[in-house]
Design an enzyme around this catalytic site. Structure first.
Site, PDB file in Angstrom:
ATOM      1  N   ASP A 140       0.838  -1.197   0.000  1.00 38.71           N
ATOM      2  CA  ASP A 140       0.000   0.000   0.000  1.00 38.71           C
ATOM      3  C   ASP A 140       0.875   1.250   0.000  1.00 38.71           C
ATOM      4  O   ASP A 140       1.937   1.278   0.613  1.00 38.71           O
ATOM      5  CB  ASP A 140      -0.909   0.000   1.233  1.00 38.71           C
ATOM      6  CG  ASP A 140      -1.913   1.136   1.218  1.00 38.71           C
ATOM      7  OD1 ASP A 140      -2.592   1.308   0.195  1.00 38.71           O
ATOM      8  OD2 ASP A 140      -2.007   1.845   2.229  1.00 38.71           O
TER       9      ASP A 140
ATOM     10  N   HIS B 176      -6.614  -0.227 -10.700  1.00 35.48           N
ATOM     11  CA  HIS B 176      -6.564   0.764  -9.618  1.00 35.48           C
ATOM     12  C   HIS B 176      -5.466   1.789  -9.861  1.00 35.48           C
ATOM     13  O   HIS B 176      -5.690   3.004  -9.692  1.00 35.48           O
ATOM     14  CB  HIS B 176      -6.345   0.049  -8.289  1.00 35.48           C
ATOM     15  CG  HIS B 176      -6.298   0.955  -7.099  1.00 35.48           C
ATOM     16  ND1 HIS B 176      -7.370   1.735  -6.713  1.00 35.48           N
ATOM     17  CD2 HIS B 176      -5.290   1.223  -6.208  1.00 35.48           C
ATOM     18  CE1 HIS B 176      -7.045   2.427  -5.636  1.00 35.48           C
ATOM     19  NE2 HIS B 176      -5.794   2.135  -5.314  1.00 35.48           N
TER      20      HIS B 176
END
Length: 303
Positions: free
Chosen positions: A145, A216
């Protein structure tokens, strides 16, 4: 102006996230309480130097004027809620947001209790999450992340207002996502990688030409009209319980426009009907807009 350390802090192991609503007729006392926050952050940092503690308090856009009536950040506005069928990013306003992070869980807890004591009788705790580092900086979906985060001095350039009375402050957007893990884990690894636009194990981003228009990384890597990257500094961390997992997503930026554009790109289909397919596997349960002022602004009550 001195930015609150939590805005540009490097990643930690633990976090507590607290959302409050101010009780009626208590705004003036809350302004007084917030003036003590910079000293509180300093006390915790100096008392526990090994904990790498950083604190952050941000004021909700609906509460700002009552707390600091003399001036308002020029771009402070409501959360850009999204609704596309069952894919929803709601607006759930809160008056105050605290981010308390440390490399020791006990120190993050001590900071939490200090904040609770500071606001006792003045504000009601409405939402609480405990964040943690998962493996090597991964979301619980298994992917690293924050790979697009600015590094070094660029963190401040992206996250902090540079000029004017609100220099050293940051526009903060916070969402709590709950992942649909059972559905996600049914996917083959290659299918998961295609949704993110990068590999899972070694975190190698696909070449732009190899990314699906629904990936994404494709939907969140945007440029403005002048061709400049619309960056944000993400301070997100996973959360998890035995039967539910997700991500506390936090965006810090010198303007709210970057986050607004990114969220819209994720949820709103383009002319070809493409949207971020990661939104099929996670659900935003909260969404709120804040401004995190400088330490001087807090200490002087915006005077």
């Amino acid at each position: 102006m001195t930015a609150q350390a939590g805005i540009c802090a490097e990643p930690n192991l633990h976090a507590h996230y607290l959302m409050f609503n101010i009780l009626p007729e208590q705004y003036a006392k809350v302004t007084d309480a917030l003036a003590k926050v910079p000293a509180l952050w300093q006390k915790i940092t100096q008392t526990y130097p090994d904990a790498a503690f950083s604190g952050l308090v941000a004021i909700g856009e609906q509460a700002w004027d009552a707390l600091y009536p003399n001036a308002r950040p020029t771009e402070l506005r409501g959360f850009p809620a999204q609704k596309q069928g069952q894919r929803v990013a709601p607006e759930t306003p809160f008056d105050l947001f605290f981010q308390l992070r440390a490399d020791r869980l006990d120190i993050a807890y001590i900071a939490q209790q200090e904040v609770m004591a500071l606001l006792a009788g003045l504000a009601e705790l409405k939402e609480e999450r405990q964040g943690f580092r998962y493996l090597d900086m991964r979301d619980v979906t298994g992917f690293v992340d924050g790979t697009e985060n600015p590094q070094g001095d660029d963190r401040g350039q992206v996250a902090l207002v540079q000029d004017g009375p609100f220099a050293g402050g940051s526009y903060v957007h916070v969402q709590s996502y709950k992942h649909k893990m059972a559905r996600w884990e049914k996917l083959a690894i290659k299918a998961q990688e295609d949704i993110y636009g990068r590999t899972k194990l070694d975190n190698i981003e696909y070449a732009s030409a190899d990314k699906a228009p629904t990936a994404h990384t494709k939907r969140t890597s945007l440029k403005d009209d002048a061709g400049n990257s619309m960056e944000i500094l993400r301070q997100s961390m996973p959360w998890g319980a035995a039967n539910a997992q997700g991500l506390v997503f936090i965006s810090c930026c010198h303007t709210p426009t970057h986050f607004e554009r990114i969220l819209s790109s994720m949820f709103v289909p383009d002319e070809q009907g493409h949207f971020d397919h990661l939104t099929l596997f996670t659900q935003a349960e909260t969404g709120a807009a804040f401004f995190a002022p400088s330490e001087e602004w807090l200490s002087t009550k915006g005077a």
